[in-house]
Design a protein around this motif. Structure first.
Motif, PDB file in Angstrom:
ATOM      1  N   SER A  64       0.755  -1.165   0.131  1.00 27.44           N
ATOM      2  CA  SER A  64       0.113  -0.028   0.080  1.00 27.44           C
ATOM      3  C   SER A  64       0.938   1.202   0.020  1.00 27.44           C
ATOM      4  CB  SER A  64      -0.911  -0.056   1.190  1.00 27.44           C
ATOM      5  OG  SER A  64      -0.122  -0.291   2.299  1.00 27.44           O
ATOM      6  N   ASN A  65       2.027   1.223   0.776  1.00 28.63           N
ATOM      7  CA  ASN A  65       2.852   2.445   0.556  1.00 28.63           C
ATOM      8  C   ASN A  65       4.374   2.012   1.165  1.00 28.63           C
ATOM      9  OD1 ASN A  65       3.489   5.177   0.336  1.00 28.63           O
ATOM     10  ND2 ASN A  65       2.340   5.585   2.277  1.00 28.63           N
ATOM     11  N   ILE A  66       5.291   2.808   0.769  1.00 23.74           N
ATOM     12  CA  ILE A  66       6.612   2.889   1.357  1.00 23.74           C
ATOM     13  C   ILE A  66       7.019   4.108   1.801  1.00 23.74           C
ATOM     14  CG2 ILE A  66       9.064   2.214   0.732  1.00 23.74           C
ATOM     15  CD1 ILE A  66       8.022   0.274  -1.340  1.00 23.74           C
ATOM     16  N   VAL A  67       7.596   4.504   3.048  1.00 23.97           N
ATOM     17  CA  VAL A  67       7.843   5.837   3.323  1.00 23.97           C
ATOM     18  C   VAL A  67       9.049   5.815   4.022  1.00 23.97           C
ATOM     19  CG1 VAL A  67       5.391   6.488   3.573  1.00 23.97           C
ATOM     20  CG2 VAL A  67       6.482   5.528   5.490  1.00 23.97           C
ATOM     21  N   ARG A  68       9.949   6.810   4.213  1.00 21.35           N
ATOM     22  CA  ARG A  68      11.504   6.788   4.835  1.00 21.35           C
ATOM     23  C   ARG A  68      11.027   7.410   6.105  1.00 21.35           C
ATOM     24  NH1 ARG A  68      16.326   6.086   4.719  1.00 21.35           N
ATOM     25  NH2 ARG A  68      16.327   5.228   2.632  1.00 21.35           N
ATOM     26  N   GLU A  69      11.458   6.497   7.051  1.00 19.81           N
ATOM     27  CA  GLU A  69      11.412   7.133   8.429  1.00 19.81           C
ATOM     28  C   GLU A  69      12.759   7.430   9.087  1.00 19.81           C
ATOM     29  OE1 GLU A  69       8.318   4.666  10.520  1.00 19.81           O
ATOM     30  OE2 GLU A  69       6.874   5.557   9.384  1.00 19.81           O
ATOM     31  N   ASP A  70      12.858   6.975  10.471  1.00 20.16           N
ATOM     32  CA  ASP A  70      14.198   7.190  11.043  1.00 20.16           C
ATOM     33  C   ASP A  70      15.353   6.382  10.528  1.00 20.16           C
ATOM     34  OD1 ASP A  70      13.014   9.216  12.525  1.00 20.16           O
ATOM     35  OD2 ASP A  70      12.400   7.920  13.901  1.00 20.16           O
ATOM     36  N   GLY A  71      15.646   6.514   9.322  1.00 13.25           N
ATOM     37  CA  GLY A  71      17.080   5.747   8.826  1.00 13.25           C
ATOM     38  C   GLY A  71      16.500   4.514   8.281  1.00 13.25           C
ATOM     39  N   TYR A  72      15.395   4.235   7.747  1.00 21.19           N
ATOM     40  CA  TYR A  72      15.116   3.107   7.329  1.00 21.19           C
ATOM     41  C   TYR A  72      13.782   3.385   6.557  1.00 21.19           C
ATOM     42  CZ  TYR A  72      11.254   2.942  11.152  1.00 21.19           C
ATOM     43  OH  TYR A  72      10.273   3.123  11.799  1.00 21.19           O
ATOM     44  N   LEU A  73      13.383   2.423   5.638  1.00 24.00           N
ATOM     45  CA  LEU A  73      12.019   2.485   4.743  1.00 24.00           C
ATOM     46  C   LEU A  73      11.006   1.593   5.475  1.00 24.00           C
ATOM     47  CD1 LEU A  73      13.679   2.127   1.247  1.00 24.00           C
ATOM     48  CD2 LEU A  73      12.547   4.095   2.163  1.00 24.00           C
ATOM     49  N   ALA A  74       9.859   2.030   5.694  1.00 27.14           N
ATOM     50  CA  ALA A  74       8.874   1.397   6.265  1.00 27.14           C
ATOM     51  C   ALA A  74       8.016   0.910   5.090  1.00 27.14           C
ATOM     52  CB  ALA A  74       7.901   2.340   7.054  1.00 27.14           C
ATOM     53  N   VAL A  75       7.968  -0.499   4.875  1.00 28.15           N
ATOM     54  CA  VAL A  75       7.110  -0.920   3.746  1.00 28.15           C
ATOM     55  C   VAL A  75       5.662  -1.475   4.266  1.00 28.15           C
ATOM     56  CG1 VAL A  75       6.918  -2.944   1.875  1.00 28.15           C
ATOM     57  CG2 VAL A  75       8.985  -1.900   2.573  1.00 28.15           C
ATOM     58  N   GLU A  76       4.641  -0.743   3.831  1.00 35.96           N
ATOM     59  CA  GLU A  76       3.295  -0.931   4.466  1.00 35.96           C
ATOM     60  C   GLU A  76       2.525  -1.437   3.569  1.00 35.96           C
ATOM     61  OE1 GLU A  76       1.404   3.075   5.013  1.00 35.96           O
ATOM     62  OE2 GLU A  76       3.167   3.894   6.186  1.00 35.96           O
ATOM     63  N   THR A  77       1.908  -2.655   4.074  1.00 37.22           N
ATOM     64  CA  THR A  77       0.956  -3.614   3.225  1.00 37.22           C
ATOM     65  C   THR A  77      -0.441  -3.628   3.940  1.00 37.22           C
ATOM     66  OG1 THR A  77       1.203  -5.734   4.619  1.00 37.22           O
ATOM     67  CG2 THR A  77       2.785  -5.185   3.157  1.00 37.22           C
ATOM     68  N   ASP A  78      -1.502  -4.134   3.618  1.00 39.92           N
ATOM     69  CA  ASP A  78      -2.690  -4.220   4.029  1.00 39.92           C
ATOM     70  C   ASP A  78      -2.927  -5.023   5.353  1.00 39.92           C
ATOM     71  OD1 ASP A  78      -2.101  -6.752   2.933  1.00 39.92           O
ATOM     72  OD2 ASP A  78      -4.291  -6.993   1.829  1.00 39.92           O
ATOM     73  N   LYS A  79      -1.596  -5.728   5.802  1.00 39.89           N
ATOM     74  CA  LYS A  79      -1.838  -6.636   7.016  1.00 39.89           C
ATOM     75  C   LYS A  79      -0.398  -6.083   8.087  1.00 39.89           C
ATOM     76  CE  LYS A  79      -3.801 -10.420   4.666  1.00 39.89           C
ATOM     77  NZ  LYS A  79      -3.509 -12.164   4.517  1.00 39.89           N
ATOM     78  N   HIS A  80       0.540  -5.717   7.630  1.00 43.65           N
ATOM     79  CA  HIS A  80       1.578  -5.389   8.192  1.00 43.65           C
ATOM     80  C   HIS A  80       2.583  -4.246   7.848  1.00 43.65           C
ATOM     81  CE1 HIS A  80       0.786  -9.736   9.108  1.00 43.65           C
ATOM     82  NE2 HIS A  80       0.972  -9.169  10.457  1.00 43.65           N
ATOM     83  N   VAL A  81       3.468  -4.085   8.642  1.00 41.98           N
ATOM     84  CA  VAL A  81       4.340  -2.529   8.280  1.00 41.98           C
ATOM     85  C   VAL A  81       5.833  -3.422   8.442  1.00 41.98           C
ATOM     86  CG1 VAL A  81       5.722  -0.473   8.846  1.00 41.98           C
ATOM     87  CG2 VAL A  81       2.948  -0.784   9.018  1.00 41.98           C
ATOM     88  N   TYR A  82       6.861  -3.603   7.472  1.00 38.42           N
ATOM     89  CA  TYR A  82       8.111  -4.024   7.178  1.00 38.42           C
ATOM     90  C   TYR A  82       9.051  -3.072   7.442  1.00 38.42           C
ATOM     91  CZ  TYR A  82       5.411  -8.544   6.344  1.00 38.42           C
ATOM     92  OH  TYR A  82       4.403  -9.311   6.488  1.00 38.42           O
ATOM     93  N   LYS A  83      10.137  -3.176   8.318  1.00 35.72           N
ATOM     94  CA  LYS A  83      11.160  -2.062   8.553  1.00 35.72           C
ATOM     95  C   LYS A  83      12.234  -2.738   7.526  1.00 35.72           C
ATOM     96  CE  LYS A  83       9.555  -0.233  12.781  1.00 35.72           C
ATOM     97  NZ  LYS A  83       9.777   0.049  14.299  1.00 35.72           N
ATOM     98  N   GLY A  84      12.896  -1.823   6.857  1.00 33.17           N
ATOM     99  CA  GLY A  84      14.191  -2.444   5.924  1.00 33.17           C
ATOM    100  C   GLY A  84      15.281  -1.294   5.639  1.00 33.17           C
ATOM    101  N   GLN A  85      16.345  -1.564   5.804  1.00 36.69           N
ATOM    102  CA  GLN A  85      17.477  -0.705   5.582  1.00 36.69           C
ATOM    103  C   GLN A  85      17.299  -0.497   3.966  1.00 36.69           C
ATOM    104  OE1 GLN A  85      21.406  -0.799   7.031  1.00 36.69           O
ATOM    105  NE2 GLN A  85      20.936  -2.815   8.283  1.00 36.69           N
ATOM    106  N   THR A  86      17.101  -1.324   3.289  1.00 31.70           N
ATOM    107  CA  THR A  86      16.605  -1.117   1.655  1.00 31.70           C
ATOM    108  C   THR A  86      15.431  -1.605   1.370  1.00 31.70           C
ATOM    109  OG1 THR A  86      18.022  -2.786   1.105  1.00 31.70           O
ATOM    110  CG2 THR A  86      19.316  -0.942   1.318  1.00 31.70           C
ATOM    111  N   VAL A  87      14.869  -1.455   0.084  1.00 32.62           N
ATOM    112  CA  VAL A  87      13.913  -2.094  -0.470  1.00 32.62           C
ATOM    113  C   VAL A  87      14.083  -2.543  -1.946  1.00 32.62           C
ATOM    114  CG1 VAL A  87      11.221  -1.909  -1.076  1.00 32.62           C
ATOM    115  CG2 VAL A  87      12.134  -1.086   1.244  1.00 32.62           C
ATOM    116  N   VAL A  88      13.645  -3.509  -2.571  1.00 29.31           N
ATOM    117  CA  VAL A  88      13.736  -3.999  -3.930  1.00 29.31           C
ATOM    118  C   VAL A  88      12.238  -4.100  -4.458  1.00 29.31           C
ATOM    119  CG1 VAL A  88      14.329  -5.634  -5.760  1.00 29.31           C
ATOM    120  CG2 VAL A  88      16.141  -4.996  -3.713  1.00 29.31           C
ATOM    121  N   MET A  89      11.561  -3.258  -5.373  1.00 33.42           N
ATOM    122  CA  MET A  89      10.322  -3.524  -5.900  1.00 33.42           C
ATOM    123  C   MET A  89      10.584  -4.360  -6.967  1.00 33.42           C
ATOM    124  SD  MET A  89       8.579   0.264  -5.487  1.00 33.42           S
ATOM    125  CE  MET A  89       6.902  -0.569  -5.913  1.00 33.42           C
TER     126      MET A  89
END
Length: 435
Positions: free
Chosen positions: A261-286
């Motif tokens: 649903s969304n990917i946003v940059r927060e405190d030094g990481y990327l928050a990957v938001e889905t319809d169920k959870h939020v996953y925190k990653g140093q990096t993201v591969v779409m």
């Protein structure tokens, strides 16, 4: 006298060899020019993804690239130089590039700074959002081999950037479990990186939606950790078995049934938001595909259960009146498969005046079936209304009502570009380059 006879003989032999060749060359050049003109009138001359980029200053007009192309009519010789005839048919095999003896041709995306359908990336496939990378056809390049290569290359790059483990934060979050995502995950495992992969469906990506026994892939490819796939073609079922084998053998950490649903940059990481959870990653591969949600006709009656947007098994449809809507490879392959089933009456509706976007193999098959009466084409047509047992189709300005049991709407999908732009990913025309 003897010398004159020898020279006359040489001239005659030369004329016998050169004149037919010259006539053939001129004839082929004329046909290529006519095809190019026709393609331009249909809007097929301009490529929308990867395509041959020709350096006319280096091109010697030998025609090697034309002969090497397995799709046919992508390239031709006009005025003694290679030129794009039907850019939409290019799928990026790259055989034309390999065949050119002078290096005058390269397959790529060209200048993407003015294209709003391709995200702008640097040489490492990193987008305008630091730490967010793209792998696979979302970046504009088709073919499984390209997706596998990019998935591996991107994570190898990330491995050199992520040097510190952070509690509660994955080294890389992979969005999409198709070939690019699987390759990315396997490369992460190889480099002992922490990762999680999310997708709405099991491993396989777009391939899972292919019709039964569809042939895919045309060149051998290498899968990280797993090894090389040496065959030139695989059936859909064979590839699905390979993805499942990889999933179980390497215990892929995949979260199925989650929609991005969304990917946003927060405190030094990327928050990957889905319809169920939020996953925190140093990096993201779409590693998503370009298809997204299927396009719809937007006509009365489209909500009926008989309207479908993919064909999984043609053999389950026999003795039916079927309408296929579309003119790309998916629509053509569906019409071919359904037309071969016992008792079916198959009609294909296409908005253009002729087919021009399909692969060469599909073009040959569909034309043969049309000639045999197994498939009826309705060119310059559009669906206007769908009812329980019939459908209204406007053909060249005239309305027709045809008997109908099922409709397959195969007119492509809506790519996730809007969502990506809302995340802050820059596309062509928005930003000249990445810093």
């Amino acid at each position: 006298m003897e010398s004159a006879i020898i020279w006359l003989t040489l001239i005659i032999i030369s004329l016998i060899v050169v004149v037919p060749y010259f006539k053939k060359f001129r004839s082929e050049a004329h046909r290529a020019a006519e095809r190019k003109k026709e393609a331009a009138s249909l809007g097929a001359d301009k490529p929308i993804a990867q395509h041959p980029m020709i350096d006319l200053a280096r091109c010697i007009g030998c025609g090697s690239c034309v002969d090497a192309c397995p799709e046919g009519e992508v390239l031709g010789l006009v005025h003694g130089k290679a030129t794009i005839i039907n850019g939409l048919k290019c799928v990026g095999h790259g055989l034309c590039e390999d065949a050119c003896p002078v290096g005058a041709l390269k397959v790529g995306l060209g200048d993407v700074t003015t294209r709003d359908d391709i995200p702008i990336m640097n040489e490492h496939n990193e987008t305008s959002i630091p730490g967010l990378y793209i792998a696979g056809e979302l970046g504009g390049l088709a073919l499984i081999r390209n997706a596998l290569a990019q998935g591996a290359r991107v994570v190898e790059r990330i491995h050199t950037q992520v040097t510190e483990k952070r509690k509660g934060i994955w080294d890389v979050v992979i969005v999409g479990a198709g070939p690019a995502g699987i390759s990315a995950a396997l490369t992460a495992i190889k480099n002992k990186m922490t990762y999680v992969m999310i997708d709405r469906q099991p491993p396989g990506g777009t391939i899972l939606h292919y019709p039964r026994k569809k042939l895919v892939m045309t060149q051998p490819v290498n899968i990280p950790l797993y090894g090389k796939l040496t065959k030139h073609e695989y059936y859909k079922e064979e590839l699905v078995e390979i993805w499942e084998e990889i999933h179980h053998k390497f215990k892929l950490n995949i979260m199925v049934g989650e929609k991005l649903s969304n990917i946003v940059r927060e405190d030094g990481y990327l928050a990957v938001e889905t319809d169920k959870h939020v996953y925190k990653g140093q990096t993201v591969v779409m590693a998503l595909g370009r298809r997204g949600m299927p396009r719809k006709l937007g006509v009365p009656g489209e909500e009926k259960a008989k309207v479908m947007y993919k064909l999984m098994d043609a053999e389950t449809y026999q003795g039916e009146h079927i309408l296929v809507v579309g003119g790309g490879d998916s629509a053509i392959e569906a019409a071919i498969a359904l037309g071969r089933q016992k008792g079916n009456t198959v009609t294909i509706s296409y908005r253009k005046e002729k087919f021009f976007r399909m692969k060469q193999k599909n073009e040959k098959r569909i034309l043969e079936m049309i000639e045999k009466g197994q498939v009826t084409p309705l060119f310059s047509s559009s669906v206007k209304e769908i009812r329980d047992d019939e459908v209204d189709v406007e053909v060249s300005g005239e309305m027709r009502t045809i008997k109908n049991d099922y409709i397959f709407v195969l007119i492509g999908g809506i790519p996730p570009f809007k969502m990506m732009k809302e995340m802050g990913i820059k596309f062509g025309g928005e930003q000249k380059d990445l810093q």
